[in-house]
Enzyme design. Sequence first.
Site, PDB file in Angstrom:
ATOM      1  CB  CYS A  82      -0.761  -0.046   1.171  1.00 21.37           C
ATOM      2  SG  CYS A  82      -1.814   1.235   1.639  1.00 21.37           S
ATOM      3  CB  CYS A 116       0.359   1.719   4.186  1.00 20.89           C
ATOM      4  SG  CYS A 116      -1.522   1.276   3.771  1.00 20.89           S
TER       5      CYS A 116
END
Length: 166
Positions: free
Chosen positions: A90, A93
Amino acid sequence: MAQRLLLRRFLASVICRKPSQSQWAPLASRALQTPQRSPNNLTVTRSQARSIYTTRVCTTTFNIQDGPDFQDRVVNSETPVVVDFHAQWCGPCKILGPRLEKVVAKQHGKVVMAKVDIDDHTDLAIEYEVSAVPTVLAIKNGDVVDKFVGIKDEDQLEAFLKKLIG
């Protein structure tokens, strides 16, 4: 795995204790003595132990190992916990994680941060209804009191933490 987790908890409890007299606290015990071998291959122990010096180092961010670890360190925590559900793949993230760690570290132990990789702990992600990453939960006294999904800037993160701390 369980031995590593127990060792980590033990070391954290030893390291996080406040030094008694000064910033440096010597630790000495018979267990720390270094055995030596004599020419006859007999074990000989030195009479004086080596001292190990430690300082108070408490991490405010930790990775969740499994369900019982989450229960112990997050749900049963007396300190408010920010839980970062993330994934290695991600992109957002990777931006939010360090930003959140920085803001949590500024709180000086008033709040701690748990990181949960959703690929490793799918059960926790399902239990806490994580449908997208990054998802951040604020948990106080075992209850989810706030939540957001996506990236926030540092000011928004600080406001999120202040609301959690109260």
